[in-house]
Design a protein around this motif. Structure first.
Motif, PDB file in Angstrom:
ATOM      1  N   ALA A  77      90.806  -6.839   4.444  1.00 13.79           N
ATOM      2  CA  ALA A  77      92.253  -7.006   4.631  1.00 13.79           C
ATOM      3  C   ALA A  77      92.899  -5.626   4.679  1.00 13.79           C
ATOM      4  O   ALA A  77      92.864  -4.880   3.697  1.00 13.79           O
ATOM      5  CB  ALA A  77      92.835  -7.829   3.485  1.00 13.79           C
ATOM      6  N   VAL A  78      93.486  -5.286   5.832  1.00  9.82           N
ATOM      7  CA  VAL A  78      94.014  -3.937   6.082  1.00  9.82           C
ATOM      8  C   VAL A  78      95.545  -3.928   6.104  1.00  9.82           C
ATOM      9  O   VAL A  78      96.168  -4.829   6.667  1.00  9.82           O
ATOM     10  CB  VAL A  78      93.496  -3.446   7.467  1.00  9.82           C
ATOM     11  CG1 VAL A  78      94.377  -2.361   8.045  1.00  9.82           C
ATOM     12  CG2 VAL A  78      92.050  -2.969   7.370  1.00  9.82           C
ATOM     13  N   ASP A  79      96.125  -2.915   5.501  1.00  9.88           N
ATOM     14  CA  ASP A  79      97.550  -2.632   5.716  1.00  9.88           C
ATOM     15  C   ASP A  79      97.714  -1.120   5.620  1.00  9.88           C
ATOM     16  O   ASP A  79      96.938  -0.453   4.934  1.00  9.88           O
ATOM     17  CB  ASP A  79      98.433  -3.343   4.673  1.00  9.88           C
ATOM     18  CG  ASP A  79      99.817  -3.655   5.221  1.00  9.88           C
ATOM     19  OD1 ASP A  79     100.109  -4.826   5.521  1.00  9.88           O
ATOM     20  OD2 ASP A  79     100.615  -2.683   5.379  1.00  9.88           O
ATOM     21  N   ARG A  83     111.584  -3.313   8.008  1.00 11.15           N
ATOM     22  CA  ARG A  83     111.520  -3.232   9.482  1.00 11.15           C
ATOM     23  C   ARG A  83     110.105  -2.888   9.955  1.00 11.15           C
ATOM     24  O   ARG A  83     109.640  -3.363  10.989  1.00 11.15           O
ATOM     25  CB  ARG A  83     112.476  -2.142  10.002  1.00 11.15           C
ATOM     26  CG  ARG A  83     113.933  -2.528   9.985  1.00 11.15           C
ATOM     27  CD  ARG A  83     114.215  -3.556  11.066  1.00 11.15           C
ATOM     28  NE  ARG A  83     115.606  -3.968  11.070  1.00 11.15           N
ATOM     29  CZ  ARG A  83     116.125  -4.918  10.310  1.00 11.15           C
ATOM     30  NH1 ARG A  83     115.372  -5.549   9.431  1.00 11.15           N
ATOM     31  NH2 ARG A  83     117.392  -5.258  10.396  1.00 11.15           N
ATOM     32  N   SER A  84     109.424  -2.045   9.175  1.00 15.04           N
ATOM     33  CA  SER A  84     108.084  -1.599   9.589  1.00 15.04           C
ATOM     34  C   SER A  84     107.092  -2.764   9.642  1.00 15.04           C
ATOM     35  O   SER A  84     106.057  -2.666  10.292  1.00 15.04           O
ATOM     36  CB  SER A  84     107.560  -0.535   8.631  1.00 15.04           C
ATOM     37  OG  SER A  84     107.575  -1.054   7.313  1.00 15.04           O
ATOM     38  N   ALA A  85     107.409  -3.865   8.951  1.00 21.18           N
ATOM     39  CA  ALA A  85     106.522  -5.036   8.969  1.00 21.18           C
ATOM     40  C   ALA A  85     106.904  -5.999  10.082  1.00 21.18           C
ATOM     41  O   ALA A  85     106.163  -6.939  10.368  1.00 21.18           O
ATOM     42  CB  ALA A  85     106.580  -5.751   7.622  1.00 21.18           C
ATOM     43  N   PRO A 129     100.829  -9.268  13.350  1.00 19.73           N
ATOM     44  CA  PRO A 129     101.348  -7.897  13.323  1.00 19.73           C
ATOM     45  C   PRO A 129     102.870  -7.903  13.491  1.00 19.73           C
ATOM     46  O   PRO A 129     103.459  -8.952  13.777  1.00 19.73           O
ATOM     47  CB  PRO A 129     100.680  -7.286  14.557  1.00 19.73           C
ATOM     48  CG  PRO A 129     100.630  -8.423  15.520  1.00 19.73           C
ATOM     49  CD  PRO A 129     100.401  -9.670  14.701  1.00 19.73           C
ATOM     50  N   PRO A 130     103.522  -6.756  13.339  1.00 23.29           N
ATOM     51  CA  PRO A 130     104.934  -6.683  13.726  1.00 23.29           C
ATOM     52  C   PRO A 130     105.039  -7.053  15.213  1.00 23.29           C
ATOM     53  O   PRO A 130     104.267  -6.522  16.018  1.00 23.29           O
ATOM     54  CB  PRO A 130     105.281  -5.209  13.503  1.00 23.29           C
ATOM     55  CG  PRO A 130     104.250  -4.698  12.537  1.00 23.29           C
ATOM     56  CD  PRO A 130     103.003  -5.469  12.854  1.00 23.29           C
ATOM     57  N   TYR A 131     105.956  -7.960  15.568  1.00 26.73           N
ATOM     58  CA  TYR A 131     106.064  -8.314  16.992  1.00 26.73           C
ATOM     59  C   TYR A 131     107.506  -8.585  17.443  1.00 26.73           C
ATOM     60  O   TYR A 131     107.737  -9.195  18.485  1.00 26.73           O
ATOM     61  CB  TYR A 131     105.169  -9.518  17.339  1.00 26.73           C
ATOM     62  CG  TYR A 131     105.391 -10.786  16.539  1.00 26.73           C
ATOM     63  CD1 TYR A 131     106.523 -11.577  16.719  1.00 26.73           C
ATOM     64  CD2 TYR A 131     104.446 -11.209  15.618  1.00 26.73           C
ATOM     65  CE1 TYR A 131     106.706 -12.747  15.987  1.00 26.73           C
ATOM     66  CE2 TYR A 131     104.615 -12.378  14.892  1.00 26.73           C
ATOM     67  CZ  TYR A 131     105.744 -13.142  15.079  1.00 26.73           C
ATOM     68  OH  TYR A 131     105.927 -14.284  14.355  1.00 26.73           O
ATOM     69  N   GLY A 159      97.070  -5.956   9.052  1.00 25.82           N
ATOM     70  CA  GLY A 159      98.456  -6.091   8.613  1.00 25.82           C
ATOM     71  C   GLY A 159      98.552  -7.232   7.620  1.00 25.82           C
ATOM     72  O   GLY A 159      99.290  -8.189   7.803  1.00 25.82           O
ATOM     73  N   THR A 160      97.810  -7.091   6.531  1.00 30.76           N
ATOM     74  CA  THR A 160      97.623  -8.233   5.623  1.00 30.76           C
ATOM     75  C   THR A 160      98.835  -8.529   4.752  1.00 30.76           C
ATOM     76  O   THR A 160      99.011  -9.650   4.277  1.00 30.76           O
ATOM     77  CB  THR A 160      96.353  -8.014   4.756  1.00 30.76           C
ATOM     78  OG1 THR A 160      95.943  -9.244   4.200  1.00 30.76           O
ATOM     79  CG2 THR A 160      96.593  -6.989   3.642  1.00 30.76           C
ATOM     80  N   GLY A 161      99.695  -7.528   4.507  1.00 28.52           N
ATOM     81  CA  GLY A 161     100.887  -7.760   3.665  1.00 28.52           C
ATOM     82  C   GLY A 161     100.491  -8.263   2.287  1.00 28.52           C
ATOM     83  O   GLY A 161      99.727  -7.611   1.570  1.00 28.52           O
TER      84      GLY A 161
END
Ligand SMILES: C[S@@+](CC[C@H](N)C(=O)[O-])C[C@H]1O[C@@H](n2cnc3c(N)ncnc32)[C@H](O)[C@@H]1O
Length: 290
Positions: free
Chosen positions: A152-154, A217-219, A197-199, A131-133
């Protein structure tokens, strides 16, 4: 005419820097950093630093500069975050390009970077940022450790393009971006997995406040009262960590106990929570020994 009396009707006339800044008073109802906001926005429009505004207060703005500044002030009045308006945010001494494709990197997240560096030391290793953004965490780690190889993953392509753009602008070679829904496209093993991550719980009232209103919102939001993504990552990381690999999460200040319980349940060792600079429990990690 005093600066306080400067008003929108002067926009079409010659307006100098000091007068334009006086318009920050019109932001006071919408922002508790009205003057600073106006300075940052005006410096951005003029492509100068803030010191310039105080060195040249009599300098007249062109009509184009006036209209750009006016537009930005109007957007700020509606609550839009300064970082989105100027397209930049400082993180770990790096200037990152930002957009509403993902969240604006927070100073709190620098604590996660600091802990990863402290806990893993200086030896060469492989790391994964989930969730690198903007790429904030991966790029900061890579900047400090040029012998680390970082993926770095998103799962959101526009966010990953931002990370790629930041990598290019910062001339960082040891980060590779990957479009993936968490581990779906990942096929390597790592000594370190980090994630912010989104939390946030979807009912959390903070989602209706401040800059957060403008972030995707998804982030931000996760199921299971904000713990859904943390649980999924903790469970799957076990298959992707090398022996004695470290998994390190940023989480909400009220979630530490539950995050520790998740890591313990999945068999991680030495599960520990760390505090941020305001003494809030914000980072939890554990080691995987298989
Ligand atoms: C809270 S933001 C963190 C961004 C950045 N790491 C930072 O600290 O500023 C979470 C990021 O996770 C990404 N994300 C959400 N769900 C994901 C998933 N299933 N797989 C991969 N990335 C995901 C979002 O697109 C967002 O960029």
């Amino acid at each position: 005419m005093s600066f306080r009396q400067t008003s929108w009707r002067h926009w079409e006339n010659s307006l100098n820097i000091a007068q334009a800044l006086a318009l920050s008073s019109s932001l006071e109802r919408n922002s508790d950093s009205a003057r600073l906001d106006a300075e940052v926005l005006l410096a951005f429009v003029l492509d100068k630093n803030r010191e310039y505004l105080y060195t040249w207060p009599e300098k007249i703005l062109t009509l184009s500069q006036q209209s750009k500044f006016r537009l930005l002030i109007e957007k700020r009045k509606q609550g839009q975050p300064i970082a989105y308006l100027i397209g930049q945010k400082e993180f770990w001494s790096l200037t990152l390009t930002v957009s509403d494709a993902t969240i604006i990197p927070r100073p709190d997240t620098e604590r996660l970077v600091e802990l990863a560096l402290e806990l893993k030391g200086e030896d060469a290793l492989t790391a994964l940022d989930l969730g690198t953004g903007t790429g904030a965490i991966a790029l900061a780690l890579a900047h400090e450790r040029n012998n680390w190889q970082i993926i770095a993953v998103d799962n959101h392509a526009p966010a990953l393009m931002l990370a790629e753009e930041n990598k290019r602008l910062l001339k960082i070679a040891n980060v590779q971006t990957l479009l993936s829904d968490w581990f779906c496209e990942v096929d390597e093993h790592f000594d370190l997995i980090v994630s912010n991550p989104p939390y946030i719980d979807e009912m959390d009232e903070h989602l209706q406040q401040g800059d957060v209103r403008f972030e995707p919102r998804s982030a931000l939001v996760a199921s299971e009262r904000g713990l859904g993504d943390i649980m999924a990552i903790a469970e799957q990381s076990r298959s992707y960590l090398n022996k004695a690999g470290l998994l390190l999460f940023e989480h909400g200040s009220q979630q530490a106990e539950e995050v520790r319980a998740v890591l313990n349940r999945f068999g991680y060792d030495a599960v520990t929570t760390f505090q941020d600079y305001s003494h809030n429990d914000r980072v939890t990690g554990g080691y995987w020994h298989g």
